[in-house]
Design a protein around this motif. Structure first.
Motif, PDB file in Angstrom:
ATOM      1  N   ASN A   1      -1.963  23.498   9.706  1.00 22.78           N
ATOM      2  CA  ASN A   1      -2.013  22.191   8.054  1.00 22.78           C
ATOM      3  C   ASN A   1      -3.477  21.845   8.234  1.00 22.78           C
ATOM      4  O   ASN A   1      -4.388  21.458   8.260  1.00 22.78           O
ATOM      5  CB  ASN A   1      -0.683  21.604   8.206  1.00 22.78           C
ATOM      6  CG  ASN A   1       0.267  22.178   6.697  1.00 22.78           C
ATOM      7  OD1 ASN A   1      -0.308  22.935   6.261  1.00 22.78           O
ATOM      8  ND2 ASN A   1       1.467  21.281   7.386  1.00 22.78           N
TER       9      ASN A   1
ATOM     10  N   LEU B   1      -3.894  13.205 -14.940  1.00 16.92           N
ATOM     11  CA  LEU B   1      -3.852  12.983 -14.203  1.00 16.92           C
ATOM     12  C   LEU B   1      -2.999  14.140 -14.180  1.00 16.92           C
ATOM     13  O   LEU B   1      -3.445  14.789 -12.982  1.00 16.92           O
ATOM     14  CB  LEU B   1      -2.027  12.239 -14.109  1.00 16.92           C
ATOM     15  CG  LEU B   1      -2.581  10.268 -14.027  1.00 16.92           C
ATOM     16  CD1 LEU B   1      -1.779   9.720 -14.718  1.00 16.92           C
ATOM     17  CD2 LEU B   1      -3.176   9.940 -12.884  1.00 16.92           C
TER      18      LEU B   1
ATOM     19  N   ASP C   1      -6.312   8.873 -14.404  1.00 20.85           N
ATOM     20  CA  ASP C   1      -6.823   8.968 -12.726  1.00 20.85           C
ATOM     21  C   ASP C   1      -7.441   8.238 -12.275  1.00 20.85           C
ATOM     22  O   ASP C   1      -8.662   8.152 -11.942  1.00 20.85           O
ATOM     23  CB  ASP C   1      -7.237  10.281 -12.693  1.00 20.85           C
ATOM     24  CG  ASP C   1      -7.345  10.743 -10.645  1.00 20.85           C
ATOM     25  OD1 ASP C   1      -7.131  10.188 -10.090  1.00 20.85           O
ATOM     26  OD2 ASP C   1      -6.423  11.670 -10.781  1.00 20.85           O
TER      27      ASP C   1
ATOM     28  N   HIS D   1      -3.718   4.687 -10.642  1.00 20.49           N
ATOM     29  CA  HIS D   1      -3.454   5.482 -11.620  1.00 20.49           C
ATOM     30  C   HIS D   1      -2.955   4.355 -12.888  1.00 20.49           C
ATOM     31  O   HIS D   1      -2.303   3.614 -12.279  1.00 20.49           O
ATOM     32  CB  HIS D   1      -2.543   6.453 -11.383  1.00 20.49           C
ATOM     33  CG  HIS D   1      -3.434   7.212  -9.883  1.00 20.49           C
ATOM     34  ND1 HIS D   1      -4.468   7.481  -9.881  1.00 20.49           N
ATOM     35  CD2 HIS D   1      -2.987   7.617  -9.061  1.00 20.49           C
ATOM     36  CE1 HIS D   1      -4.860   7.663  -9.004  1.00 20.49           C
ATOM     37  NE2 HIS D   1      -3.409   8.481  -8.343  1.00 20.49           N
TER      38      HIS D   1
ATOM     39  N   ARG E   1       7.281  14.029   3.753  1.00 19.24           N
ATOM     40  CA  ARG E   1       6.791  15.412   4.162  1.00 19.24           C
ATOM     41  C   ARG E   1       6.628  15.343   5.139  1.00 19.24           C
ATOM     42  O   ARG E   1       5.863  15.024   5.284  1.00 19.24           O
ATOM     43  CB  ARG E   1       7.230  16.359   3.258  1.00 19.24           C
ATOM     44  CG  ARG E   1       6.189  16.713   2.353  1.00 19.24           C
ATOM     45  CD  ARG E   1       6.155  17.996   1.194  1.00 19.24           C
ATOM     46  NE  ARG E   1       4.115  18.274   1.324  1.00 19.24           N
ATOM     47  CZ  ARG E   1       4.606  18.948   0.106  1.00 19.24           C
ATOM     48  NH1 ARG E   1       5.520  19.516  -0.426  1.00 19.24           N
ATOM     49  NH2 ARG E   1       3.040  19.318   0.675  1.00 19.24           N
ATOM     50  N   ARG E   2       7.247  16.933   5.799  1.00 20.09           N
ATOM     51  CA  ARG E   2       6.376  17.091   7.128  1.00 20.09           C
ATOM     52  C   ARG E   2       4.468  17.612   6.942  1.00 20.09           C
ATOM     53  O   ARG E   2       3.822  17.366   6.920  1.00 20.09           O
ATOM     54  CB  ARG E   2       6.778  18.533   8.041  1.00 20.09           C
ATOM     55  CG  ARG E   2       7.668  17.869   8.695  1.00 20.09           C
ATOM     56  CD  ARG E   2       7.276  17.482  10.281  1.00 20.09           C
ATOM     57  NE  ARG E   2       7.858  16.569  10.682  1.00 20.09           N
ATOM     58  CZ  ARG E   2       7.482  15.149  11.721  1.00 20.09           C
ATOM     59  NH1 ARG E   2       6.449  14.614  11.844  1.00 20.09           N
ATOM     60  NH2 ARG E   2       8.125  14.095  11.703  1.00 20.09           N
ATOM     61  N   ALA E   3       4.978  18.406   5.661  1.00 19.11           N
ATOM     62  CA  ALA E   3       3.124  19.286   4.916  1.00 19.11           C
ATOM     63  C   ALA E   3       2.604  18.670   4.652  1.00 19.11           C
ATOM     64  O   ALA E   3       3.272  17.433   3.196  1.00 19.11           O
ATOM     65  CB  ALA E   3       3.259  20.383   4.444  1.00 19.11           C
ATOM     66  N   PRO E   4       1.283  17.986   4.718  1.00 18.29           N
ATOM     67  CA  PRO E   4       0.619  17.154   3.411  1.00 18.29           C
ATOM     68  C   PRO E   4       0.579  18.062   2.139  1.00 18.29           C
ATOM     69  O   PRO E   4       0.569  18.896   1.574  1.00 18.29           O
ATOM     70  CB  PRO E   4      -0.951  17.636   3.959  1.00 18.29           C
ATOM     71  CG  PRO E   4      -1.138  19.025   4.935  1.00 18.29           C
ATOM     72  CD  PRO E   4       0.214  19.147   5.192  1.00 18.29           C
ATOM     73  N   PRO E   5       0.218  16.798   1.040  1.00 19.08           N
ATOM     74  CA  PRO E   5       0.755  17.125  -0.207  1.00 19.08           C
ATOM     75  C   PRO E   5      -0.870  17.975  -0.060  1.00 19.08           C
ATOM     76  O   PRO E   5      -1.930  16.923  -0.289  1.00 19.08           O
ATOM     77  CB  PRO E   5       0.582  15.609  -0.981  1.00 19.08           C
ATOM     78  CG  PRO E   5       0.260  14.610  -0.295  1.00 19.08           C
ATOM     79  CD  PRO E   5       0.468  15.313   1.879  1.00 19.08           C
ATOM     80  N   VAL E   6      -1.143  18.871  -1.302  1.00 16.86           N
ATOM     81  CA  VAL E   6      -2.034  19.510  -1.867  1.00 16.86           C
ATOM     82  C   VAL E   6      -2.083  19.579  -3.934  1.00 16.86           C
ATOM     83  O   VAL E   6      -2.966  19.171  -4.122  1.00 16.86           O
ATOM     84  CB  VAL E   6      -2.488  20.800  -1.508  1.00 16.86           C
ATOM     85  CG1 VAL E   6      -2.649  21.186   0.211  1.00 16.86           C
ATOM     86  CG2 VAL E   6      -1.102  22.230  -1.499  1.00 16.86           C
ATOM     87  N   LEU E   7      -1.416  19.953  -4.068  1.00 24.54           N
ATOM     88  CA  LEU E   7      -0.577  19.460  -5.272  1.00 24.54           C
ATOM     89  C   LEU E   7      -0.730  18.354  -6.132  1.00 24.54           C
ATOM     90  O   LEU E   7      -1.367  18.023  -6.987  1.00 24.54           O
ATOM     91  CB  LEU E   7       0.599  20.523  -5.987  1.00 24.54           C
ATOM     92  CG  LEU E   7       0.866  21.792  -6.153  1.00 24.54           C
ATOM     93  CD1 LEU E   7       1.043  22.507  -6.215  1.00 24.54           C
ATOM     94  CD2 LEU E   7      -0.741  22.529  -7.819  1.00 24.54           C
TER      95      LEU E   7
ATOM     96  N   ARG F   1      -2.230  15.721  -4.887  1.00 25.13           N
ATOM     97  CA  ARG F   1      -3.107  15.210  -3.421  1.00 25.13           C
ATOM     98  C   ARG F   1      -3.766  14.579  -4.167  1.00 25.13           C
ATOM     99  O   ARG F   1      -4.509  14.076  -5.672  1.00 25.13           O
ATOM    100  CB  ARG F   1      -4.440  16.064  -2.476  1.00 25.13           C
ATOM    101  CG  ARG F   1      -5.721  15.549  -1.475  1.00 25.13           C
ATOM    102  CD  ARG F   1      -6.114  16.857  -1.317  1.00 25.13           C
ATOM    103  NE  ARG F   1      -5.932  17.808  -0.981  1.00 25.13           N
ATOM    104  CZ  ARG F   1      -6.829  18.730  -0.354  1.00 25.13           C
ATOM    105  NH1 ARG F   1      -7.310  19.118  -0.333  1.00 25.13           N
ATOM    106  NH2 ARG F   1      -5.586  19.609   0.550  1.00 25.13           N
TER     107      ARG F   1
ATOM    108  N   HIS G   1      -2.442  11.269  -5.690  1.00 26.70           N
ATOM    109  CA  HIS G   1      -1.175  10.601  -6.373  1.00 26.70           C
ATOM    110  C   HIS G   1      -0.535  10.666  -5.912  1.00 26.70           C
ATOM    111  O   HIS G   1       0.628  10.032  -6.246  1.00 26.70           O
ATOM    112  CB  HIS G   1      -1.385  12.257  -7.305  1.00 26.70           C
ATOM    113  CG  HIS G   1      -2.550  12.749  -8.165  1.00 26.70           C
ATOM    114  ND1 HIS G   1      -2.077  13.138  -9.520  1.00 26.70           N
ATOM    115  CD2 HIS G   1      -3.927  12.171  -8.210  1.00 26.70           C
ATOM    116  CE1 HIS G   1      -3.012  12.940 -10.193  1.00 26.70           C
ATOM    117  NE2 HIS G   1      -4.392  12.615  -9.806  1.00 26.70           N
TER     118      HIS G   1
ATOM    119  N   TYR H   1       0.789   3.937  -9.854  1.00 28.78           N
ATOM    120  CA  TYR H   1       1.145   4.014 -11.217  1.00 28.78           C
ATOM    121  C   TYR H   1       1.430   2.799 -12.238  1.00 28.78           C
ATOM    122  O   TYR H   1       1.825   1.589 -11.573  1.00 28.78           O
ATOM    123  CB  TYR H   1       1.606   5.040 -11.367  1.00 28.78           C
ATOM    124  CG  TYR H   1       1.133   6.285 -11.277  1.00 28.78           C
ATOM    125  CD1 TYR H   1       1.850   6.438  -9.970  1.00 28.78           C
ATOM    126  CD2 TYR H   1       0.359   7.400 -11.846  1.00 28.78           C
ATOM    127  CE1 TYR H   1       1.581   7.798  -9.339  1.00 28.78           C
ATOM    128  CE2 TYR H   1       0.072   8.194 -11.064  1.00 28.78           C
ATOM    129  CZ  TYR H   1       0.984   9.007  -9.591  1.00 28.78           C
ATOM    130  OH  TYR H   1       0.096  10.474  -9.277  1.00 28.78           O
TER     131      TYR H   1
END
Lengths: 245, 245
Positions: free
Chosen positions: A80, A124, B11, B56, B118-124, B126, B128, B239
């Protein structure tokens, strides 16, 4: 050597697709480069679903063989780190059996297709949904979709470039639901033909607009001819959500 | 002259905020330019909530006075056409009473704050969501949040730049829920101080990590001092969801 199973999420927008290609960056290439930066090994990352350009994934699964000893949690964090700033994240990482193959061991794949069904353009969710401003009848779409469930020759919904040996596939589920201003199509099968989900969604849109009846969808399927199907829906709304083993 | 009430989604990422400023593009400016391009009139677009840079909106409400006769549906379509490629959309458009004021007639505002936990960074998602990798206890956050509900002096959660005459506000609702890997905070009040929601969320994070007890939150509120509160959460997860009249 250890085989690792990876859960992967990505925004397909900036990529030519999962698979390495000459004409631009692929998700596979980014992952292989992240592995190389982490353990200084040249590897091949095998994915369960070879998603097209612009198609997203929430639950892609891949495997990779690594010689160096590394704990799964450390590998995930390092991947990551090296994947930044690409919109790709490793969401899970576990040691897998030596004979586990992300693609060939898979017994099922699930996709979600999201349609923003409202007058105003999505902002969005831009790039993450297909915008259809005309009101769609989700119940009519669902009824038409049931005509496609089962074992059929799906030539009508198959891209010309499709490399599958046979156009016959078993479609286990094709559900259409309205969630507020969004139409969600859920498709499940052991495997899909190239563009099959997008071609089915493009056809279901015609049913949702009242231009096609469910019988028209049955007739299109029976024609076994891509020209008899509806247009291909854009990649923006499509997500590989789950792979079953 | 007709007064129009607009529902607006945006956005906030690329903007300096709702309000016109010298140092960059604002949502207000983009809307006023879209009105000018549509009816060739110089107008002022009044918003219910003056959201900050990067914040947003799903349910912002604004009003604008237009001299030219134009049907609401046509106005909405034209504004959306001229707003491209800015990530701003007019989602509703209706004729309003002459005394309707988007900001001063509002009797309630609702905000949603989204934390990707969560451990993994958000990508979808990101840009938001706020990414907090350490596991948060949503129940502990909710319990701590209840200490802030009611009529209080919110100086502890007020930005130095805040222009409100009084730091006393009535917070009607502050709910914290886990939805899968996401923590959602819902805040409702007649109105909020500058940065109030982000400052409360930054404090609730401390409760979610177990660093602060609910009593610590009560003590911070009682201190009436910004230095006693937790850090400000980033704008990415915030938001404006609804304005009540």
């Amino acid at each position: 050597m250890t085989r690792f199973r990876l859960g992967i999420e990505y925004d397909g927008g900036p990529f030519v697709g999962w698979q390495r290609q000459e004409n631009g960056p692929s998700i596979q290439q980014c992952l292989e480069e992240a592995v190389a930066a982490t353990v200084q090994e040249e590897t091949h990352v095998y994915g369960a679903g070879r998603t097209d350009a612009g198609v997203h994934a929430i639950g892609q699964v891949a495997h990779v063989d690594i010689l160096k000893e590394i704990a799964p949690a450390r590998l995930m964090a390092a991947l990551n780190f090296h994947l930044k700033p690409n919109p790709i994240a490793v969401t899970d990482c576990a040691v897998a059996a030596d004979d586990f193959h992300a693609r060939f061991s898979a017994t099922g794949r699930a996709y979600l297709y999201r349609i923003a069904n409202r007058r105003a353009p999505p902002v969005l969710e831009r790039g993450h949904v297909w915008w259809v401003p005309a009101e769609l009848d989700a119940a009519a779409m669902h009824e038409a979709a049931q005509r496609l469930v089962g074992r059929h020759d799906f030539s009508t919904f198959r891209a010309a470039l499709c490399q599958a040996q046979s156009p016959v596939k078993s479609l286990d589920r094709l559900d259409v639901n309205r969630v507020g201003e969004e139409i969600q199509v859920i498709a499940e099968a052991r495997s899909f033909l190239h563009h099959q989900v997008r071609n089915m969604v493009g056809t279901l849109r015609l049913a949702g607009e009242g231009k096609w009846s469910a019988d028209d969808v049955t007739a299109a399927l029976a024609a076994r001819d891509r020209a008899a199907g509806g247009p291909t829906a854009p990649p923006d709304g499509l997500y590989l959500t789950r792979v079953v083993y």
